[in-house]
Design an enzyme around this catalytic site. Structure first.
Site, PDB file in Angstrom:
ATOM      1  N   VAL A 104      -5.199   4.684   2.585  1.00 57.25           N
ATOM      2  CA  VAL A 104      -6.480   5.311   2.407  1.00 57.25           C
ATOM      3  C   VAL A 104      -7.459   4.233   3.123  1.00 57.25           C
ATOM      4  O   VAL A 104      -6.820   3.034   3.496  1.00 57.25           O
ATOM      5  CB  VAL A 104      -7.230   5.386   0.995  1.00 57.25           C
ATOM      6  N   SER A 105      -8.518   4.690   3.644  1.00 58.05           N
ATOM      7  CA  SER A 105      -9.312   3.560   4.399  1.00 58.05           C
ATOM      8  C   SER A 105     -10.113   2.830   3.802  1.00 58.05           C
ATOM      9  O   SER A 105     -10.404   1.665   4.274  1.00 58.05           O
ATOM     10  CB  SER A 105     -10.374   4.560   5.222  1.00 58.05           C
TER      11      SER A 105
END
Length: 265
Positions: free
Chosen positions: A51-52
């Site tokens: 995920v970022s």
């Protein structure tokens, strides 16, 4: 075949549970110190979760990968960065060996930068490592580059570009109404200067990370992420600022006290 000898070579201990003249019930305990999770395996399915940001949840990806993968690597970092700037991806690539398969829920977990994604895929395929995608237009197992994989990566980059544009447009609209939105950058000016100076001395971003500490906000005292450091340095380079290199960590401080002149003798 000698069962006791073979089990002994694997570090397995026989522990008696119950015994009489008719029954000899044993259980077997394997020493974790000698256990090789890949011993005897011809192929391992290795997962990558990405995920970022730290605030995004990875549980959905883990629910899909944990039951089927021997090992799962997780990272919370931008997918636009290169493999060298993504520690978990680099660790997964290092762990994989010929005949293994890297598994992701969707192809954009590999990255949302078309060029970097293609570099990763080419590297894996050249090493004899295949890729398994569970969802999306590229779902399936891949042993070589294909049009559908390239298209999926291109769409992932396009989605990222669209998200960035909408975010910037939203922030700009908020500013026009007198509101300031967006997260406060963790890389303050002082941290950026320190990072740039260490980089000028030959430190990599991973080597720089432990020497930086966030000074404000909920993450105070923690190290900035590799992605935050990389992004800040990229903006710093674009600004064209030059700094005096900092001392390497642990190097003695030979600077003079401000306001005093050195003795030429």
């Amino acid at each position: 075949m000698n069962l006791n000898r073979d089990l002994g070579q694997l570090g397995v201990q026989q522990v008696p549970l119950f015994r009489n003249s008719f029954i000899n019930l044993l259980t077997f305990r394997m020493s974790t110190a000698t256990f090789d999770e890949r011993k005897g395996m011809r192929m391992a399915l290795v997962g990558l979760v990405r995920v970022s940001t730290d605030k995004q949840n990875t549980q959905r990806q883990h629910d899909a990968l944990d039951p089927i993968c021997l090992k799962v690597f997780e990272e919370k970092i931008s997918g636009k960065l290169s493999a060298e700037e993504r520690p978990a991806l680099a660790a997964a690539i290092d762990y994989l060996r010929e005949g293994d398969m890297l598994c992701v829920q969707e192809v954009d977990r590999l990255g949302r930068n078309l060029l970097e994604g293609l570099i990763v895929l080419n590297d894996l395929f050249e090493r004899g490592v295949s890729v398994k995608v569970l969802e999306g237009i590229a779902a399936g197992e891949h042993k070589e580059r294909s049009l559908i994989l390239d298209l999926a990566l291109a769409l992932a980059e396009d989605r990222r570009r669209d998200i960035v544009k909408k975010t910037k447009d939203g922030l700009e609209a908020a500013r026009k109404r007198g509101r300031v939105g967006g997260r406060k950058p963790v890389m303050t000016e002082a941290l950026v200067v320190q990072a740039a100076a260490l980089r000028d001395r030959g430190f990599t971003i991973r080597q720089i990370q432990p020497h930086l500490r966030i000074t404000e906000g909920s993450s105070k005292g923690k190290n900035p992420s590799v992605g935050a450091i990389s992004q800040a340095l990229r903006a710093y380079d674009e600004a064209g600022v030059t700094v005096i290199p900092a001392r390497a960590p642990g190097e003695a401080d030979r600077s003079r006290t401000p306001g005093r002149t050195s003795d030429p003798r």
